[in-house]
Design a protein around this motif. Structure first.
Motif, PDB file in Angstrom:
ATOM      1  N   ILE A  15      41.202 -40.521  19.212  1.00 32.22           N
ATOM      2  CA  ILE A  15      40.237 -39.455  18.969  1.00 32.22           C
ATOM      3  C   ILE A  15      38.933 -40.028  18.417  1.00 32.22           C
ATOM      4  O   ILE A  15      37.838 -39.620  18.813  1.00 32.22           O
ATOM      5  CB  ILE A  15      40.812 -38.403  18.003  1.00 32.22           C
ATOM      6  CG1 ILE A  15      42.047 -37.742  18.621  1.00 32.22           C
ATOM      7  CG2 ILE A  15      39.757 -37.349  17.656  1.00 32.22           C
ATOM      8  CD1 ILE A  15      42.783 -36.803  17.690  1.00 32.22           C
ATOM      9  N   GLN A  18      36.909 -41.370  21.154  1.00 31.47           N
ATOM     10  CA  GLN A  18      36.308 -40.295  21.944  1.00 31.47           C
ATOM     11  C   GLN A  18      35.056 -39.748  21.268  1.00 31.47           C
ATOM     12  O   GLN A  18      34.056 -39.453  21.920  1.00 31.47           O
ATOM     13  CB  GLN A  18      37.325 -39.157  22.136  1.00 31.47           C
ATOM     14  CG  GLN A  18      38.557 -39.525  22.947  1.00 31.47           C
ATOM     15  CD  GLN A  18      38.238 -39.843  24.388  1.00 31.47           C
ATOM     16  OE1 GLN A  18      37.686 -39.003  25.101  1.00 31.47           O
ATOM     17  NE2 GLN A  18      38.569 -41.029  24.829  1.00 31.47           N
ATOM     18  N   ILE A  30      39.234 -29.540  19.562  1.00 33.37           N
ATOM     19  CA  ILE A  30      40.221 -30.539  19.964  1.00 33.37           C
ATOM     20  C   ILE A  30      41.409 -29.831  20.592  1.00 33.37           C
ATOM     21  O   ILE A  30      42.000 -28.927  19.989  1.00 33.37           O
ATOM     22  CB  ILE A  30      40.713 -31.364  18.753  1.00 33.37           C
ATOM     23  CG1 ILE A  30      39.552 -32.092  18.073  1.00 33.37           C
ATOM     24  CG2 ILE A  30      41.793 -32.338  19.185  1.00 33.37           C
ATOM     25  CD1 ILE A  30      39.011 -33.250  18.847  1.00 33.37           C
ATOM     26  N   ILE A  35      46.023 -33.746  24.317  1.00 37.95           N
ATOM     27  CA  ILE A  35      46.206 -35.093  23.770  1.00 37.95           C
ATOM     28  C   ILE A  35      47.677 -35.481  23.792  1.00 37.95           C
ATOM     29  O   ILE A  35      48.028 -36.613  24.139  1.00 37.95           O
ATOM     30  CB  ILE A  35      45.647 -35.158  22.334  1.00 37.95           C
ATOM     31  CG1 ILE A  35      44.127 -34.981  22.361  1.00 37.95           C
ATOM     32  CG2 ILE A  35      46.010 -36.492  21.674  1.00 37.95           C
ATOM     33  CD1 ILE A  35      43.490 -34.895  20.985  1.00 37.95           C
TER      34      ILE A  35
END
Length: 215
Positions: A15, A18, A30, A35
């Motif tokens: 993360i 990103q 998110i 994920i």
């Protein structure tokens, strides 16, 4: 010896990358399920990583939206620059007496490499190199608690891509910043601990430059 990474650590790094690369932008939610599926893991380590990122100020946990990338205001950035300037100035002054000839050469290498990264517009690489530059003296600072607090605070400036704005010449700004790195090297060679501390506090981390973190 390699540091063992838990599943939560892997999710955290994913993360963070990103956000750093600009794939996740301020205000964006998110997607925990996405994920989990992408990394082929359960939602538990994903949730743990998100909670850690929120505790570090990179995410906001909204009851309605869930975890959202936090927007950093210019005022917040200025406040953080002020604190980092004091802490980083103290850290480099403590490390100065321990800087070897090789350490100074390493800093010179990173400064030269940053020029190349800026010239080619590789801003992500520039930031990796400038982190290594600062890490040269931070690893030699005898006050590890200070260094840990400093590194934690710097995480708030994780994003390393910039929105193109016609009025902002990012190359010019970063070249000027890299000249500051060279001034730090000069002061380090002279073992000017007080000069180094003042320079990082008053020049390198001057709060008036904090707007760069919000571009």
């Amino acid at each position: 010896m390699e540091e063992f990474l838990t599943l939560k650590d892997h999710v955290y790094n994913y993360i963070a990358e990103q956000i750093s690369g600009g794939s996740l932008v301020p205000g964006e939610k998110i997607n925990e399920n996405s994920i989990s599926e992408r990394m082929n893991i359960s939602r538990t380590p994903v949730r743990e990583a998100l909670i850690q990122l929120a505790s570090e100020g990179l995410l906001e946990n909204s009851p309605r939206k869930g975890f959202v990338i936090k927007h950093l205001s210019e005022e917040e950035a200025k406040e953080i620059y002020f604190i980092i300037g004091v802490m980083d100035g103290l850290a480099v002054s403590l490390a100065c007496l321990f800087l070897t000839e090789q350490a100074v050469k390493d800093m010179e290498f990173y400064a030269a490499s940053m020029d190349l990264a800026i010239e080619t517009g590789n801003f992500v690489m520039y930031h990796k190199l400038q982190e290594e530059f600062h890490n040269v003296y931070l690893t030699l600072c005898p006050n590890k608690s200070l260094v840990n607090l400093l590194q934690q605070l710097k995480k708030k400036f994780l994003r390393r891509t910039y929105v193109a704005e016609p009025q902002v010449d990012m190359k010019e700004i970063l070249f000027a910043t890299n000249e500051e790195h060279r001034e730090m090297i000069r002061l380090a060679k002279e073992k000017d601990t007080q000069g180094l501390e003042r320079y990082l506090r008053d020049v390198h981390w001057n709060p008036n430059k904090a707007y760069m973190e919000t571009l």
